[in-house]
Structure formats: C-alpha cells, structure tokens
Design a protein around this motif. Sequence first.
Motif, PDB file in Angstrom:
ATOM      1  N   LYS A 276       0.779  -1.213  -0.094  1.00 33.15           N
ATOM      2  CA  LYS A 276       0.043   0.018  -0.018  1.00 33.15           C
ATOM      3  C   LYS A 276       0.938   1.278  -0.019  1.00 33.15           C
ATOM      4  CE  LYS A 276      -4.057  -2.018   2.312  1.00 33.15           C
ATOM      5  NZ  LYS A 276      -4.690  -1.984   3.637  1.00 33.15           N
ATOM      6  N   VAL A 277       0.314   2.222  -0.455  1.00 31.41           N
ATOM      7  CA  VAL A 277       1.219   3.742  -0.493  1.00 31.41           C
ATOM      8  C   VAL A 277       1.321   4.063   0.816  1.00 31.41           C
ATOM      9  CG1 VAL A 277       1.242   5.811  -1.556  1.00 31.41           C
ATOM     10  CG2 VAL A 277       0.339   4.093  -2.954  1.00 31.41           C
ATOM     11  N   LEU A 278       2.359   4.526   1.199  1.00 34.14           N
ATOM     12  CA  LEU A 278       2.769   4.934   2.506  1.00 34.14           C
ATOM     13  C   LEU A 278       1.980   6.391   2.592  1.00 34.14           C
ATOM     14  CD1 LEU A 278       4.141   4.752   5.236  1.00 34.14           C
ATOM     15  CD2 LEU A 278       6.188   5.803   4.048  1.00 34.14           C
ATOM     16  N   GLU A 279       1.247   6.681   3.872  1.00 36.17           N
ATOM     17  CA  GLU A 279       0.503   7.828   3.765  1.00 36.17           C
ATOM     18  C   GLU A 279       1.418   8.657   4.727  1.00 36.17           C
ATOM     19  OE1 GLU A 279      -3.276   6.767   5.397  1.00 36.17           O
ATOM     20  OE2 GLU A 279      -3.720   6.020   3.658  1.00 36.17           O
ATOM     21  N   GLU A 280       1.071  10.011   4.709  1.00 42.21           N
ATOM     22  CA  GLU A 280       1.839  11.189   5.278  1.00 42.21           C
ATOM     23  C   GLU A 280       1.147  11.108   6.697  1.00 42.21           C
ATOM     24  OE1 GLU A 280       1.448  15.523   4.932  1.00 42.21           O
ATOM     25  OE2 GLU A 280       2.944  15.145   3.853  1.00 42.21           O
ATOM     26  N   PRO A 281       1.855  10.949   7.902  1.00 39.55           N
ATOM     27  CA  PRO A 281       1.192  11.112   9.197  1.00 39.55           C
ATOM     28  C   PRO A 281       0.174  12.222   9.328  1.00 39.55           C
ATOM     29  CG  PRO A 281       3.706  10.616   9.555  1.00 39.55           C
ATOM     30  CD  PRO A 281       3.391  11.133   7.964  1.00 39.55           C
ATOM     31  N   LYS A 282      -0.863  11.805  10.069  1.00 38.83           N
ATOM     32  CA  LYS A 282      -1.734  13.054  10.120  1.00 38.83           C
ATOM     33  C   LYS A 282      -2.124  13.332  11.609  1.00 38.83           C
ATOM     34  CE  LYS A 282      -4.750  10.458   7.770  1.00 38.83           C
ATOM     35  NZ  LYS A 282      -4.079   9.882   6.624  1.00 38.83           N
ATOM     36  N   ASP A 283      -2.337  14.460  11.906  1.00 35.46           N
ATOM     37  CA  ASP A 283      -2.729  15.171  13.236  1.00 35.46           C
ATOM     38  C   ASP A 283      -1.524  14.950  14.191  1.00 35.46           C
ATOM     39  OD1 ASP A 283      -5.247  15.364  12.280  1.00 35.46           O
ATOM     40  OD2 ASP A 283      -5.724  13.404  13.085  1.00 35.46           O
ATOM     41  N   PHE A 284      -0.273  15.324  13.502  1.00 33.64           N
ATOM     42  CA  PHE A 284       0.962  15.181  14.380  1.00 33.64           C
ATOM     43  C   PHE A 284       1.039  16.410  15.385  1.00 33.64           C
ATOM     44  CE2 PHE A 284       5.687  16.127  14.350  1.00 33.64           C
ATOM     45  CZ  PHE A 284       6.058  15.171  15.391  1.00 33.64           C
ATOM     46  N   SER A 285       1.379  16.125  16.600  1.00 34.85           N
ATOM     47  CA  SER A 285       1.203  17.278  17.759  1.00 34.85           C
ATOM     48  C   SER A 285       2.071  16.508  18.767  1.00 34.85           C
ATOM     49  CB  SER A 285      -0.021  17.718  18.144  1.00 34.85           C
ATOM     50  OG  SER A 285      -0.718  16.522  19.039  1.00 34.85           O
ATOM     51  N   CYS A 286       2.666  17.601  19.712  1.00 33.74           N
ATOM     52  CA  CYS A 286       3.332  17.227  20.805  1.00 33.74           C
ATOM     53  C   CYS A 286       2.686  17.829  21.912  1.00 33.74           C
ATOM     54  CB  CYS A 286       4.891  17.516  20.722  1.00 33.74           C
ATOM     55  SG  CYS A 286       5.414  16.334  19.356  1.00 33.74           S
TER      56      CYS A 286
ATOM     57  N   ASP B 221      -1.132   0.274   7.531  1.00 33.20           N
ATOM     58  CA  ASP B 221      -0.044  -0.293   7.740  1.00 33.20           C
ATOM     59  C   ASP B 221       0.428  -0.698   6.294  1.00 33.20           C
ATOM     60  OD1 ASP B 221       2.018  -1.751   8.808  1.00 33.20           O
ATOM     61  OD2 ASP B 221       0.689  -3.121  10.051  1.00 33.20           O
ATOM     62  N   THR B 222       1.601  -0.666   6.108  1.00 32.78           N
ATOM     63  CA  THR B 222       2.165  -1.001   4.725  1.00 32.78           C
ATOM     64  C   THR B 222       2.994  -2.478   4.895  1.00 32.78           C
ATOM     65  OG1 THR B 222       4.294   0.155   4.916  1.00 32.78           O
ATOM     66  CG2 THR B 222       2.258   1.405   3.813  1.00 32.78           C
ATOM     67  N   ALA B 223       2.761  -2.991   6.014  1.00 28.42           N
ATOM     68  CA  ALA B 223       3.619  -4.293   6.210  1.00 28.42           C
ATOM     69  C   ALA B 223       3.132  -5.374   4.991  1.00 28.42           C
ATOM     70  CB  ALA B 223       3.377  -4.744   7.719  1.00 28.42           C
TER      71      ALA B 223
ATOM     72  N   LEU C 213       8.509  14.505  11.718  1.00 27.96           N
ATOM     73  CA  LEU C 213       8.308  13.004  12.074  1.00 27.96           C
ATOM     74  C   LEU C 213       8.403  12.353  10.652  1.00 27.96           C
ATOM     75  CD1 LEU C 213       7.023  10.612  13.607  1.00 27.96           C
ATOM     76  CD2 LEU C 213       4.720  11.404  12.700  1.00 27.96           C
ATOM     77  N   ILE C 214       9.257  11.318  10.451  1.00 28.31           N
ATOM     78  CA  ILE C 214       9.523  10.671   9.162  1.00 28.31           C
ATOM     79  C   ILE C 214       9.099   9.195   9.308  1.00 28.31           C
ATOM     80  CG2 ILE C 214      11.361  10.021   7.490  1.00 28.31           C
ATOM     81  CD1 ILE C 214      13.227  12.184   9.413  1.00 28.31           C
ATOM     82  N   ALA C 215       8.086   9.029   8.242  1.00 29.88           N
ATOM     83  CA  ALA C 215       7.763   7.880   8.013  1.00 29.88           C
ATOM     84  C   ALA C 215       8.184   6.948   6.852  1.00 29.88           C
ATOM     85  CB  ALA C 215       6.069   7.800   7.881  1.00 29.88           C
ATOM     86  N   GLU C 216       8.561   5.829   6.984  1.00 26.19           N
ATOM     87  CA  GLU C 216       9.414   5.290   5.966  1.00 26.19           C
ATOM     88  C   GLU C 216       9.358   3.794   5.890  1.00 26.19           C
ATOM     89  OE1 GLU C 216      14.342   5.433   5.037  1.00 26.19           O
ATOM     90  OE2 GLU C 216      13.385   5.964   6.958  1.00 26.19           O
TER      91      GLU C 216
ATOM     92  N   ARG D  19       8.013   9.394   3.872  1.00 27.26           N
ATOM     93  CA  ARG D  19       7.074  10.654   4.071  1.00 27.26           C
ATOM     94  C   ARG D  19       7.593  11.217   5.380  1.00 27.26           C
ATOM     95  NH1 ARG D  19       2.637  11.794   0.484  1.00 27.26           N
ATOM     96  NH2 ARG D  19       2.186   9.709  -0.510  1.00 27.26           N
ATOM     97  N   SER D  20       7.139  12.655   5.396  1.00 28.57           N
ATOM     98  CA  SER D  20       7.639  13.620   6.633  1.00 28.57           C
ATOM     99  C   SER D  20       6.476  14.472   6.792  1.00 28.57           C
ATOM    100  CB  SER D  20       9.043  13.841   6.545  1.00 28.57           C
ATOM    101  OG  SER D  20       9.135  14.914   5.554  1.00 28.57           O
TER     102      SER D  20
END
Lengths: 977, 223
Positions: free
Chosen positions: A235-245, A262-264, A310-313, A319-320
């Motif tokens: 599946k296409v990796l998506e950009e993380p949403k609602d990122f907050s700290c 989940d792209t596993a 935040l980097i998703a890979e 994606r970041s």
Amino acid sequence: MALFEVFQTTFFLALLSLRTYQSEVLAERLPLTPVSLKVSTNSARQSLHLQWTVQNLPYHQELKMVFQIQISRIETSNVIWVGNYSTTVKWNQVLHWSWESELPLECATHFVRIKSAVDDARFPEPNFWSNWSSWEEVNVQDSLGQDILFVFPKDKLVEEGANVTICYVSRNIQNNVSCYWEGQQIYGEQLDPHVSVFHLSSVPFIRKTGADMYCEVSQGNVSKGIKGIVLFVSKVLEEPKDFSCETQDFKTLHCTWDPGVDTALGWSKQPSQSYTLFESFSGEKKLCTHKNWCNWQITQDSQETYNFTLIAENYLRKRSVNILFNLTHQVYPMNPFSVNFENVNVTNAIMTWKVHSMKNNFTYLCQIEVYCEGKMMQYNVSVKVNGEYLLSELEPATEYMAQVRCADASHFWKWSQWSGQKFTTLEAAPSEAPDVWRNVNSEPGSHIVTLFWKPLSKLHANGKILFYNVVVENLDKPSRAEIHSIPAPAKSTKLTLDRHSYQIWVTANNSVGASPASVIVISADPENQEVEEERIVDTEGGFSLSWKPQPGDVVGYVVDWCDHPQYTLCDLQWKNVDPNATSTVISTDAFRPGVRYNFRIYGLSTKRIARLLEKKTGYSQELAPSDNPHVLVDKLTSHSFTLSWKYYSTESQPGFIQGYHVYLKSKARQCHPRFEKAVLSDGSECCKYKIDNPEEKALIVDNLKPKSFYEFFVTPFTSAGEGPNATFTKVTTPDEHSSMLIYILLPMFFCVLLIMIVCYLKSQWIKETCYPDIPDPYKSSILSLIKFKEKPHLTIMNVSDCIPDAIEVVSKPEGTKIQFRKSLTETDLTQPNYLYLLPTEKNYCGPGPFICFENLTYNQAASDSGSCGHVPVPLQPSPSQLGLMISPENVQKALEKNYMNSLGEISAGETSLNYVSQLASPMSGDKDSLPTNPVEPPHCSEYKRQMAVPLCLASPPPTENSSLSSITLLNPGEHYR
Amino acid sequence: MDEGDSWGMLACLCTVLWHLPAVPALNRTGDLGPGPSIQKTYDLTRYLEHQLRSLAGTYLNYLGPPFNEPDFNPPRLGAETLPRATVDLEVWRSLNDKLRLTQNYEAYSHLLCYLRGLNRQAATAELRRSLAHFCTSLQGLLGSIAGVMAALGYPLPQPLPGTEPTWTPGPAHSDFLQKMDDFWLLKELQTWLWRSAKDFNRLKKKMQPPAAAVTLHLGAHGF
C-alpha cells in the motif's frame, strides 16, 4: 604601478595563449572517448550498471563532460532508450551509471553503448561528440540454467498503482505455456519464440502475502510443471496526520499522530513503516517504537521552541511532516485530584480540589460542572495550587455530581481529564401541601370517606417522605381531633365517620418536618347523587368536559374519574380546575377503547366542601358490542312468537347501545311488515328489524305461517357497529289444529285423573261394598260377650281336636276315574312324596279336580308328607334332615304310609274345589304374608281360614312340620320334575 | 470304546492342561497390551484430520490463488525434502507393522519441523495460534506413535546426524516456491493422516483379542 599593470597583462596573455593551445591539443590530439565500458546487472532491481573511464584525460585535470548512452533490446538496432549523463570527470576516474529496466533483464538481451563530449565552459563551442563505444551485450538468459521454464521478475516489491512487466522464458518452443494472474489466465505479447511478456498496469494491493502469477508448461495435455512468482504490492505509505506534541510536566514531550494504513507485507517482504522523530534545533533524532506515539525527553530547560520532523519510511517511500511550537503553549495538564465537598447543607456546598504543581507562576484555569437530574451548571475559576469554589442555589435532598478539569490559563492548549465526585444536599421540610381528594360513600348512619393524595414532587418533597398525617376534626360538636399517621408510600386511607361535618387536614412529613396542610371538609349531608348523567365523546386530545358556572363562592372545581373503571381498585384520578374555568380537557394514556369512563365534576366551596355538580360518561373510543343477548322465545303460536332479552345489560358494553337489530330468515321471499331486506356477511338474504330504543328488549314477531320454519338472530349495535356474528336460532310455528287437539285432550286427561283420585280416596268404601272381608270367628264380637257372660273356660271348638268319622262327598260326577299311580315305591326317591291325586303323572297342574284335605288331626302322616302344596320351600336341609333323607327305611316307610293313606282315605277327582285347612299363625294377622320365622303351631288349637285355590298356586303352610316333611324328602333341585 | 481310546483321551486332556498357560488369552494378568494406546492414536489421527481440514482452508486462503483453488493440482516441483505419503498400494500392503510405524514416526517428525517453519512465517496472529495448536496436537500424535512402538517392543528410529530437517529461509528459495512448499506440506500432511488412520485401524484390529476368551478346538481324531 604601471610596470605592475604591464606585467600583469603580459602574464594573462601568456596564460590565455597557453590555454588556447591546450584546448586545441585536447580537441585535436586527445579525443576524450569513454573506454573500458563494463555492464553488470542487478536482477532484483532490474538494473544495468555501467562503469567506464575516459581516455586521454590530462593528469590532474577536471573536466565537465556529457555522456550519451544508448540501450537496445534484443538487437542493437532496436534502441529502446537514449539518454545523457553529465558529470565532472577527473583523471583516471571510473564512472558509474545505472539504468533501471521496466522489463526484467532475464527476458531479453540488452545492448549498451556510450559516447562523450566535453561540456566545460572553459572550452568554447563547437563541442563535438566522441565516437560510440562498441556495443556491450548483456545476456542474463544464458546463466539461467537448464530448467524448462522461468518466470521473471522474481518476488518483486512494488507500490500500489505501479505498472509491472512480467515475462516467461521457455526453453522449448514446442511446449505449451499458459499463464495465470491471481487464478485468471492471461495472455502476453511474444518477444521472441521463447519469451512472452505480460504488462500489468496499475496493480492493486491484494493481500499481504502477495499476488501470484504462475505459468504452467505442458506438452500436449501432460503438465510438465509450473513456475511462478509472487508480486508483492505494498500500500502507498501515507503522510502521518494530526501530528502534535504536548507536555504534562515540562520533562517529557508526548508526540502523537495518526499513522494511516499499515504497509507491512507477509513473508518478511516489508515490515510496517518505521517512524523517526527529528528535532532540528537540537539535531537529535529518535526512532519511535510505537506506530502512533513517541515520547521525547526534554533535556535542556532553556529550550522553549521545538521544530519536530516526523519521518515515516518503508522500503519504497519516505514521508515526513513537520511542526514548530513553543513548549509553554503545549501544556496538557494532569487531572486535578483530591476533589472534596465541605460544609454541605440544604442549598450550598464548598467544592475543593488540588492541581499538580508546574513551573513558577503557572496558573490554571479550572472548569467546574455540576450535574443534577439532567441539568448542568458550569463555573470557571482560576487556580494556583488548591482550588475552592462555593456551589450555591442547590436543591435540598438532591444528589449532585460535580467534576472539575483544568487547563493552562496563559496559553490554552487542552483541558485535562475530568476529576469528579458526588455529594448530596441535606433535607428540608416539604414545601407544599399534598394534593388531596376524597371519595364519600354514604351508609346508614355513617360516611365511608376514602382520602387520596398524590405524592409530592421531588421539588416540593425536599427529602424522602416518611409518612402522612391525617387529622380529623368534628365540626359539629367539640371533640378531640383524631390523628392518623399513614406510612409512605401509601397514597390513600379510609375513614369511617358518623353523620357530622368533619374537617380533615393532611400533611406530608419527612425527616425534617411537615408540609403545609391540605384541608378538606366532609359535609354531614349525604352527597347528592341525583345528578343527571350526560354522555360525552372523546375528541382526539381527550375528553372535553364543560359545566355550568356555579353561583356563589367557588374556590375551584375538581373533576374525578377512574383510570380503570372495570376493576375493583379503579385507580381514582382527579384534576383541580381553576374557579374561573368552566371546562377542562381530561387526557391520559390510561384511557382504553371500549371502556366507559365516568367523570364527576365537583365545586369546592370556600369552606372546602365539595358538591357534586355534574356527571359525564363516555368512551375514548366506542367499540361494537362484545356479546349478543340471550334471547328467549315465548308465546309461540301458529302465527306469532315473542322474542325477549330483558336480562341483557346495556351498561357493561364497550359502547353506548343504540338499539338492536333483529334478523329473521324464512322460506318466504317477502319480508314481514316492519322488516326490511338485508344481506348478511355470508351473502345470504334475510329480513331485518331495527329497534332504536336500547331499553326495548322484546319483539313480537307476528303474521307468521303455521307449521313454518323461521330463524332469528338478535344483535345490539353501537356507533361502532353490531355485535359479533352468531348462529341463528330456529323456531317452527305449530300446526293450527294442534291447538284444538290440546283443547280436547287436556280436559279428558284431567277427567280421568279426577276419577282416579276419587277412586283412590274411596277405595275402602268400594272394597267394603264390592268384596268385604270374610269374618274371623276369633275376632267376632260374640266372643267378648261369651267371655263376659259364660264360663271362663268355654272356648270355640277347634276342628283339630275332633276326629271326623266320615267325609261326605256332596257331589261326584260320574265317569270320572282317578288314576292312581301304580306303585310309589317304584318311583324315584327324589320324587316328592306328595299324595298325588292327579289324573296323569305329568299333568298334575291341569284343570282336573281333586280333593286334598290337610288336617293334622285327620292324618298326621299325610300332612307331614307335604299335603298338597307344590311350591317348594326353600329351606336347606339340616344334617339331621339329610340323615333322614338318606335313610332308606324312613323313606320307604313314609312312602308306604302316604300310599296307603291315599288309597284308603281319599277319593280324588270327585270335587272341583280343593279345600285346604290351614293353621293360622298366631303371628300373622295378614293372610297374604308368610311368617318369616316359622313358629311351632299351637297344637291343634285353631282353624285356618279355608279358601279355594288352584292346585298349582297352593302352597304349603309354613309350619315346621309340614315344611319338614317336605324337605326331608325333597331335593330342591328336582322339586319340579 | 476300548481301553486304548480312554488312554488317548486322558493323554489329550493332559496335553491341553499342560499347554493352557501358554494360551495367550488366558495368560493375561491385567495388562491391557497395546490395544488402548493404538485406539488412542487412531482417535488422535482422526482428530488431526478434522483439525487440518479447517487449518488448511485458512492457510491456503492466506496464500491466495491458485493455492486455495480446489482444483489446483500442480506437478510436484520442489518440496522434495518432504516425506511422501503416497506409496504404491502393493508396497504399502507388504510392509510389516514395525516398518509402517517407523515410517509414520519419521514422517511426522519431519512434517512437524516444517510445520513449525510455517508458523514462523504466518503474518496473522490468528493463523499463528491455529498453527501452534495443530503443532501441539501433532507433537502429541508423535508421542502416541512412540508409545505404541514401545508397547509393541519396536525401537524408535534414530535420526541420522546432519539429516535432521530444518527450516531455513533463504533467498535462493523464491517466495512462489515457498508457497508451493507450504501447499505440498499441507497436502502431504493430509495424505499422511489419512494413511495413518488406515494403518492404526488395521493395527487395532490385529491386536484386538478374539471375542471369546479361548476357543479350544478339540478334534476327535484318535478317539
């Protein structure tokens, strides 16, 4: 200075001339051709890797160059790709370049060649290309091995939506190869006799274990084997949403995000995407272990601003997402704690709580919510460390739920979670008098008063009502008030009061005190029930009641009714109406169709005395009658009959009975007068008569034909319809003449009956007149005279005392011979030992005359032997009797005696009468009845009355002797032989 | 009947009495023999057959088509290391009990090892649970067969050093071939269980004592 300038100019000119010379040398003498081109392959990546060097590059010289690369497939002339590659080339440098093929390299032979040109600004145009290098052939097929079939690419990983080219290589062109994609056969494009290519465009994600493509090689119908590949589509990796700290304690930053899909993939082809947190100011990086959150330790107190990436890979994509924030603006406080309530009273309470300490001068904004029975009150308060708030305007005896949450007062970011607690305010005395009503039943000498009250609403009860106090005071004569305490939750009480006026107070009480009293007065006069009842109808909103306004002071009206009038506990309801109103609408869910509701309207005087004003009755919805009357038929004549149903109750019906329909069926086609034709639900025709008065419960049906068959059916009707269908009752009119017969037969019957009664009453007279009793000498009145006047020992001569000398036969018909039995000894011993005087042996019961004297004094033996009684005596022989019977001597003697006596003494057959001398039993007054216990007769003392009897009916006297003589020789079973 | 006959009968009776202790059915002293354990093994085999039917369905669906297609019957390429359950009928009939049991034991030892490899690859937790459960049951069957062999006095086969099968994920083995191996593993398991059920049933019948305790056939020869 001038000298310096001259020197400088000379130097530059010299240098330029040198450069020009060098470039000419490079261009002309030293062609920069790519040499040593080597091509390697990477099957997994489907890429060609080229490496080469540039020849003739001056030592330590750097030059910008452009290389043109040509790639052909299958044959050199089939160029499939041409491209330029620019780079700076150093002396002796090995250059690398890769090209990715959409077709697996195993599917076809590839050829590569390269040429170059100088692309350096230092060298003026025109640039020229070097010669092409020779073609380099790339053939992977040769190294595949000896298998009969290959499918490529092996186990490729692509992203959803990619275009994929698959090929197979078949060693033997004679073989048949069929290929399947996900179970479906697909057809490809043939590259050469051994190779076919399949283009899959925009492949979707199918499953984690990949999509399968396989080819089956066969020769004829024989399968030689299958080969396949698994295409892993991620599946296409998506950009993380609602990122907050955010931080709760200025020590840790808690960052969260929505990771998306989940792209596993299975078979360890691709693990789940990884997440890395990078902070640009500090330059720190952290690999997150969770897929949707990560904690970041705040190490430097001084750092207030953070820039997080935040980097998703995964294997295919990266994606970041980035956020920049000030730490003090991202405070998410921890929950308040130690929530408590102090000084809780009837309407107030103080709420206290604590908050976690933060930095200096940190101020919280706290929000309080108070809930009670669906209502909510909200308050905001500013807090440093400990919070406190006075909750006011609370209701007594009420449970409240209060909760508090806090946020950063300076920079609102987020509320904390709620912390809450329940508390209950204290009780207060009920604030309102209970709503009271009564029902009065007048009985001789007393009133039965039932008091009803409605429970106070929670608003007015101010706590749990424990009991109701009912105080009864006699208004007519001074006496002590009676107090009745009725425990809750009772809603009524019954009082028996005498015929005086009474005032009744009712109060509701809780643990704190009593409510104001509700007052009601019961008048000494009985309630006026003689109020005409009016019928009302239910409109859609309920029963609309209206009444005439009352003259005088009326403080209000009360309408009462029963919710369930059909039950004994009818659930009395009432409604208080304003004194100015003269109408009201009663509506409740309790009203049911087909139930008659009775409403009473009372006016309340200033003295709180209720007076019945009007009565209303109605149905919320009228229904058809539920049952039909039981109809009696009487006065049935040949021309008419009467139907009556006087016991039918019109009150207990599910609607107001408006009348009755009488249906009549007859053979005649014409209906009788007053009847009209009607068609029944089954389609049959009949005549119908309508009675409009519900109280008219009889009908004379006349003008009927005699001896005719009629059927009728009576059903009531309401506005909703008729009663239920039922069977017709059958009536047949009698014949016209049958009544006349009755007129004759009845008097005759009575006449006969009268005669019979008269006869019965005068039976004694008739008897005396027609057949008087034979006088009994013992009962003669002469005896008494003799007893008084003569000697006392004088008695009537007893016949048995005398021994007659001779018997004179009065008449003897001639020619009659008596046939005696020849010899009785010859007869069977079981024969009765009668002295038979019969003409024949068998016909002894015949009409033939014979004479038989039973006289014990005359002949004892003959008498003993049974005289002339032929009726057996049902006595069982005693053992002694049996002994007698079995003694042949006795038998013989007896028989001989009988025989001799008969021969010697009797001349039978000479008279027609048989005179039997009977010994009258002293016990027996009635000549017809036999003594139950044979008693020993008085020895020769009495004469029995003589009477003529037929032979066959003559029975022996039940004397002991005679019976004995009979029984000793008779076998009962053979008595009639 | 002459005197010689009487002596003959007496001699025969004595012979019978002499040999009575040797009659197996009379010689039982509470030991039930291998019968119950064979029955248990047979029951376990049938249970595993049932369990495998459900597991194979789930697993082949997990692999996807063509492996979950009912008529997918590829020629057996690869998966050569799996013990083959298919054997010629005549050959199979000619095997003795010991050989049969040994073959069963060896086959399940191998299959169990491969099955554990399968479990390692399964991506879903539910599938992993089902596979683990099946592996436990299969381990039980292996123990049960060992018990039967011990009861019958047969030695357990010793694995040759170095030949113990291991699951090794390697790049050389393509994913498609791996799927084929899994397919064949499940298929072989199915055939083995079917074959074992028949074996144990046959063995059970063979080991069952006759219904009557002893049937002494006394011929009238010589009387």
